[in-house]
Scaffold this motif. Structure first.
Motif, short mmCIF file in Angstrom:
data_model
loop_
_atom_site.label_atom_id
_atom_site.label_comp_id
_atom_site.label_asym_id
_atom_site.label_seq_id
_atom_site.Cartn_x
_atom_site.Cartn_y
_atom_site.Cartn_z
N ASP A 1 0.84 -1.20 0.00
CA ASP A 1 0.00 0.00 0.00
C ASP A 1 0.88 1.25 0.00
N ALA A 2 0.25 2.38 -0.21
CA ALA A 2 0.99 3.64 -0.41
C ALA A 2 1.87 3.99 0.77
N SER A 3 1.48 3.59 1.97
CA SER A 3 2.27 3.95 3.16
C SER A 3 3.53 3.11 3.31
N SER A 4 3.61 2.00 2.57
CA SER A 4 4.75 1.09 2.75
C SER A 4 5.74 1.14 1.60
N HIS A 5 5.61 2.13 0.73
CA HIS A 5 6.60 2.27 -0.34
C HIS A 5 6.90 3.74 -0.62
N GLY A 6 8.08 3.98 -1.18
CA GLY A 6 8.47 5.32 -1.56
C GLY A 6 8.04 5.64 -2.98
N PRO A 7 8.50 6.76 -3.53
CA PRO A 7 8.16 7.11 -4.91
C PRO A 7 8.63 6.02 -5.87
#
Length: 547
Positions: free
Chosen positions: A38-44
């Motif tokens: 999910d978005a909170s567990s990865h960078g750009p």
């Protein structure tokens, strides 16, 4: 506390055309849906590869991305074989403690092999002298325009001779089958000199002729700032070999240039150079190569064949194709240098002879698509009376080019046939419109090559029509002749990349038989320069990749 993250490579992320215009948000959604990221567990995320998949009814784009993912989740994905850890990309740099004594290195030819050899030498601290028989790209462009517009050929400044080499007036294709770490470095250097960054991610990148002029000028300025010297309108006419080593280059007009280290990068039309190498006592080897014609279709027809019902979708690029057929005899027939939305152009280097090629601008928005359609040939096709000479393939090329010039009636008008008529064995009574500015003349193309070459091509076209319905059509034409697909000779070299019998001479690129295209030629030039630097005590450094 923010958990540590691991950089991963994830492949096969598929998006429909509409979502691929600005794909980052949709790719982020796919990370969650397919990989549980999910978005909170990865960078750009960074797109590292993009490919159009036109198979089936709905064309789509397939992406590969790199992204920093929370370490525990990254470990799970890697263990399951669903992702790969990305290591820090590096490339090689070279440093010379001091320029070696004696004359500066010489690079003969300012095409991709020569320019990238020169860049490698100059950036290491040993800037070369670059001699080029043709003109700078801006001045050369005037001669090329005069050839296209009025049929006036300058034998020393044309599509094949001059700054940038033959690839300057082509599609500027950058894809290659060469697997070498230097390929990425070549693309990064091109971006640093002004190419669009998309070439770093597209699976079939291209520059376009219209963008190459500025890119070459920027490359020359960079080289000159490093101390390199360009000598245009400077032709090498002979090589002085003493005790098995290069000592001097003899230039047109008689000037003698001391040279104990030289990169020979003169391109696929270096006929006079091959003769001079033989005269200097160097061995040459004959190579199989390919000859044929340019095939030109309306681009809309190619789009229809490749995209089907989606052919008019505004987000689809001009369609291309790659076709190949192998005869039972082992002879190959294949498309080559396909130019979507392009034009067919004359590429002669000698008066009273005609060869052609294709080119595209970066937008690829022309009305026509063209490609070489060629057949492999060897000594069985051109050995004279059973006697073989290493330059028989050169004579075979030239005979076809002179015959094509005569069949076109002069002034670099080109002989042509409708593709359907060529397959049927009849001469076309008239011809459809074309992009070829010098004009087409209906002619029997079968007379330009030996019968086995023509028959192989006819059989292959029939097969191609079965795989791409409508490929053989009266709307398309074959235009003659395409002969410069590759050098018909190779200059042998050792493991140290030096010519056999001429220490200090490094034959590289298409013209010497070691590459085929812009990128593979550039890579070969870099390899030769690195061999030169290692021989003179250069120190290798691994540095982070990037322009």
């Amino acid at each position: 506390m923010t958990p540590s993250r691991t950089r991963l490579l994830l492949r096969d992320l598929v998006l429909p055309l509409e979502d691929a215009v600005i794909p980052e948000s949709r790719l982020s959604e796919l990370l969650g849906q397919r990989f549980g990221v999910d978005a909170s567990s990865h960078g750009p995320l960074q797109i590292v590869r993009r490919a159009l998949d036109a198979r089936g009814r709905a064309p789509r784009y397939v992406f590969a991305i790199e992204v920093d993912v929370d370490a525990p989740l990254a470990a799970q994905l890697v263990a399951a074989g669903r992702a790969h850890v990305v290591s820090t990309p590096m490339h090689v740099a070279w440093d010379l403690p001091a320029p070696p004594p004696g004359p500066r290195p010489v690079v003969i030819g300012a095409g991709p092999a020569g320019l990238f050899a020169a860049l490698t030498l100059a950036e290491a601290g040993w800037p070369p002298v670059i001699v080029e028989r043709g003109l700078s790209v801006k001045e050369r462009s005037k001669d090329v325009s005069l050839l296209y517009r009025e049929g006036v050929l300058n034998p020393e400044s044309n599509v094949c001779y001059g700054e940038g080499g033959a690839g300057t007036f082509s599609d500027g294709k950058l894809y290659t089958r060469v697997h070498d770490e230097r390929v990425r470095r070549v693309l990064e250097i091109l971006v640093a000199r002004g190419a669009k960054s998309e070439i770093l991610v597209d699976t079939r990148p291209h520059l376009g002729t219209d963008r190459l002029v500025a890119l070459l000028a920027a490359t020359r300025a960079h080289l000159e700032a490093l101390g390199a010297v360009f000598r245009f309108s400077t032709r090498v006419d002979d090589f002085v070999i003493e005790d098995g080593a290069l000592s001097t280059l003899v230039l047109a007009g008689g000037e003698r240039l001391e040279a104990t280290t030289a990169v020979l990068a003169t391109g696929h039309s270096a006929r006079a150079i091959w003769e001079r190498l033989l005269h200097a006592g160097l061995p040459l080897e004959a190579r199989r190569f390919a000859v044929g014609f340019r095939i030109e279709h309306p681009q809309e027809l190619v789009n229809s064949m490749r995209y089907g019902r989606a052919e008019r979708h505004p987000l689809l690029p001009a369609a291309d194709y790659r076709l190949a057929h192998n005869e039972p005899s082992g002879r190959g027939v294949y498309s080559f240098c396909m130019c979507p939305g392009g034009v067919v152009v004359p590429t002669p280097t000698e008066p009273d002879s005609l060869c052609i090629n294709g080119m595209s601008h970066s937008a690829r928005d022309g009305r026509y698509a063209n490609s070489a359609m060629v057949v492999t040939v060897g000594p069985e096709d051109y050995a004279k009376g059973g006697r073989q000479s290493v330059l028989d393939g050169v004579d075979f090329q030239l005979a076809a080019e002179r015959a094509a010039y005569q069949a076109g009636g002069g002034a670099f008008c080109a002989p042509a046939m409708r593709v359907s008529d060529f397959v049927a064995g009849r001469v076309s009574r008239d011809l459809p419109p074309t992009s070829y500015r010098r004009g087409l003349v209906s002619s029997d193309l079968a007379s330009l090559y030996p019968a086995p070459v023509i028959e192989s091509l006819r059989r292959a076209l029939g097969r191609f029509d079965r795989s791409m319905r409508g490929f053989v059509t009266a709307e398309a034409k074959l235009i003659g002749v395409e002969t410069r697909t590759a050098a018909p000779v190779r200059v042998p070299r050792g493991a140290d990349l030096q010519a056999l019998g001429a220490a200090g001479l490094y034959p590289v690129g298409e013209g010497m038989g070691y590459a085929g295209g812009i990128v593979s030629s550039a890579v070969d030039g870099m390899r030769a320069a690195e061999a030169i630097l290692m021989a003179h005590g250069a120190v290798r450094r691994d540095v982070p990749a990037g322009p």
